[in-house]
Motif scaffolding. Sequence first.
Motif: not given
Length: 421
Positions: A378-392, A396-402
């Motif tokens: 479960g932890l890795i699944a949640m972390a993967s979402v952060l990885v993909v969001t960061a790649l896409a 957003a790393v600087r502006r989370p609202s993006a």
Amino acid sequence: MFRSLRNRNYRLFASGQVVSNIGTWMQRIAQDWLVLDLTHGSGTALGVTTGLQFLPMLLFGLWGGVIADRYPKRRVLMLTQASMGLLALVLGALAVTGAARVWHVYLLAFLLGLATVVDNPTRQSFVIEMVGRRDLPNAIALNSASFNGARLIGPAVAGVLIAVLGTGPVFLLNAASFGAVLFGLYAMRQDELHTAEPVARGKGQLREGLRYVWGRRDLTLVLVLVLFIATFGMNFQVTVALVSREVFHTGASSFGLASSMLALGALTGALLAARRAARPRMRLLIGAALLFGVLELVTGLMPAYWSFLVLLVPTGIALMTFTTAANATMQLGVAPEMRGRVMALYMLVFLGTNPIGAPVVGWMAEHFGARLSLVVGGLIAMASVLVVTALALPAAVRRPSAVLKALRPRRTADAVDASET
């Protein structure tokens, strides 16, 4: 919800799949239980068995896609399904006669994986040839519903049969179930298929498929997300067996019930996807992946067997929402002549990573507790979402609202159609 079933060829295909999928899920439970019996409850052996079954996908999966693009898919499926039925027959004979050893299971699992290398991408890309582009999302969802409906019935039936008759008859019943698929394929009307022109044999076709996906950022991000979740979060064949047996000290019938509860959620998720049957958006994909990770973690922490069973249902819903959306995104976004190779790469990531994830999860469960295998997944699944969001969304790393703004559906993007389970 069921509009794909208006197509005669697809009705034949779906009917055969329902019967065969029930047999397949029965065999999965019987195979797990046979390994646990032969090895006196070894989680490592269970993980190795699962890993060997998917190792051919990791080693040769991409070549299966090349075969799917080169040859008539209906004929290829008849060969692969017959081979899989024969392997089930051999395992059943060994188990019934008492001659089965764990190395027999290892070998037959590996051979089954070899047949799956060709069967999976061919079967995935054959769906559009039966129903056409318009009904493809609906057919993908119905395939998932069929698979998970069988997953609901098969483990429960297998648990009862194992308790009464042993594992051998379960393997023999699965062997017989492949006859339904073969009959359905044989009875199809060739002139009603939307057959894609086979790709002529040539050099560099495998590399061509890889370059095609690498050049498509949308497809690449889906594969990254599937990679993390499939490798560490979707090893329920190992984790549910171990939690049921080692944490709650249940028997084969209760193990089958736990698998069926997960399948109930997955079936519900597939039917919801069939109602929607529209091209999925990235927001749905990411949201479902995040929810799945949270639910898997919580499921691993449940203190009682009944609460463990209850949490498996929403976990299955979230998982099926994610996998159906990922599958449809890949199939609807590719050119017809590339579909076999693209789906082979998808299945490589979806199933071929099991030789890495399953033994690791099994070893972790054996040495640190079965619960941890679910929590870490479960932890890795949640972390993967952060990885993909960061790649896409690097900004957003600087502006989370993006993040929220970028994940809103774009009408112009949804209207673009670049060109199939």
